[in-house]
Enzyme design. Sequence first.
Site: not given
Ligand code: FAD
Length: 461
Positions: A43, A48, A51, A179, A183, A438, A443
């Site tokens: 994110c 997010c 972006k 999306y 986007e 308004h 609205e």
């Molecule tokens: P992540 O945020 O992906 O975090 C996982 C972390 O784990 C990463 O930093 C990774 O490096 C780390 N990791 C993985 N494996 C290991 C390991 N073995 N050891 C140590 N570290 C590790 N959501 C919205 O709500 N609104 C939006 O507008 C939106 N826009 C988006 C735009 C794009 C281009 C993308 C790709 C996603 C978007 N999302 C959006 C989705 C959102 O980013 C994810 O749903 C959210 O980040 C999920 O959080 P998470 O904690 O599950 O995983």
Amino acid sequence: MADFDLDLFVIGGGSGGVRAARIAAGYGARVMVAEEYRLGGTCVIRGCVPKKLLVYASHVHHEIEDAAGYGWTIPSASFDWPTLIANKDKEIARLEGAYTSNLDKSGARIVKARAVFEDPHTLRLSTGETVRAKHILIATGAAPSHGAAIPGIEHVISSNEVFHLPVQPRRILIQGGGYIALEFACIFAGLGSEVTVVYRGDNILRGFDEDVRKHVRTEMEKAGIRILTGCTVSRVDRQGEAFAATLSSGASIVSDQVMFAIGRHANVAGLGLEAAGVALNPNNGGIAVDGHSQTSVPHIYAVGDVTHRVNLTPVAIREGHAFADTVFGNRPTRVDHADIPTAVFTQPEVGTVGLTEAEARAQYSHVDIYKADFRPMKATLSGRDTRVLMKLVVDGLTDRVLGCHIVGPEAGEMIQLVGVAVKLKATKADFDATVAVHPTAAEELVTMRTPFARHVRQAAE
Ligand code: FAD
């Protein structure tokens, strides 16, 4: 538990992992978070937030175009991609710092390393260290999928790389109809690139309300974006500095960049899940969890995109928080995944919550549809050719608003608040009883009096 170094080990410092770690540490747990890339996760670093900054940049172009009708003369605007990217990177670095210091302050220990399971309680870090934890939270997120290994796939970028392009592509082909693909199509079109979207289905935004899908497509096409549906990219060849993409239809499209945004897969590869005994969900490849985010191994939990439930930041945060409350706060909490409001930052934006018309008609015998399709006030003087769509899906028997779908400027802001009403089970009469603000576009949501359509399903004999 002298046997354990920690009460909680969190794998992944993204939205879900960071929230869980902070809340658990607040309850007094000894917590360590491992992050292999950059703290903040998808994110903050490549999702997010960056972006949305690019979306704002492309909006500026529209404002400049709209200015003349409002009496402004803007001599000759020019845009510099490297400046935008550098400023975006600075802001992302600031946010990463804020995430790090907040996590630090919570008392959780951060380790910049990849972590993999060695056994159900032991994690091996890429630093060489091993740690034993009483509880483990898998919050490793998801990564872009490129699909089949077509010839030339090595030339294709994903949403990870698009944030770091050294130059703005003059022409870009984006494969995908979800999306993220759309986007970026709107971002690049707004910044002046020539954009082609290629999508295998019959229309973009699968899963969204049909009226929304049609409306967004029409608006994107009016903005000059070429949308080719019912085909896929079958090969990509380098042509000097450019790339020629051959489509399944036989057409060839030359562009300066080819990006795929065709889906994301849970980050489970190489995590040692077999050593831990953690089972995957055979339907989506994510980690299988119950309503408390507990995996098949009782002391191991998983939240966020790695579980492939609803892949959105606020959902990952809630799941992380609920996990910490459940396991360390003595407050068992389940996340309610119903009626999650969400936005698509296309131009114009989409805001949606609850059931689509098709879903409502499949689940309810009487469904009333209220719809407004109008030219926004701002477009009158600017002369911009754009329309707003507002749609309410109502249970014809109880009058409850089951869904709301908006396409138009600030739809994301509007749907956050409509989401409260839908969560409170507001009826159409409640919407009608609310006085309009308004003059706004919103609205319309409280002034649509006559159903556009009434659907009644006859009971089966
Ligand atoms: P992540 O945020 O992906 O975090 C996982 C972390 O784990 C990463 O930093 C990774 O490096 C780390 N990791 C993985 N494996 C290991 C390991 N073995 N050891 C140590 N570290 C590790 N959501 C919205 O709500 N609104 C939006 O507008 C939106 N826009 C988006 C735009 C794009 C281009 C993308 C790709 C996603 C978007 N999302 C959006 C989705 C959102 O980013 C994810 O749903 C959210 O980040 C999920 O959080 P998470 O904690 O599950 O995983």
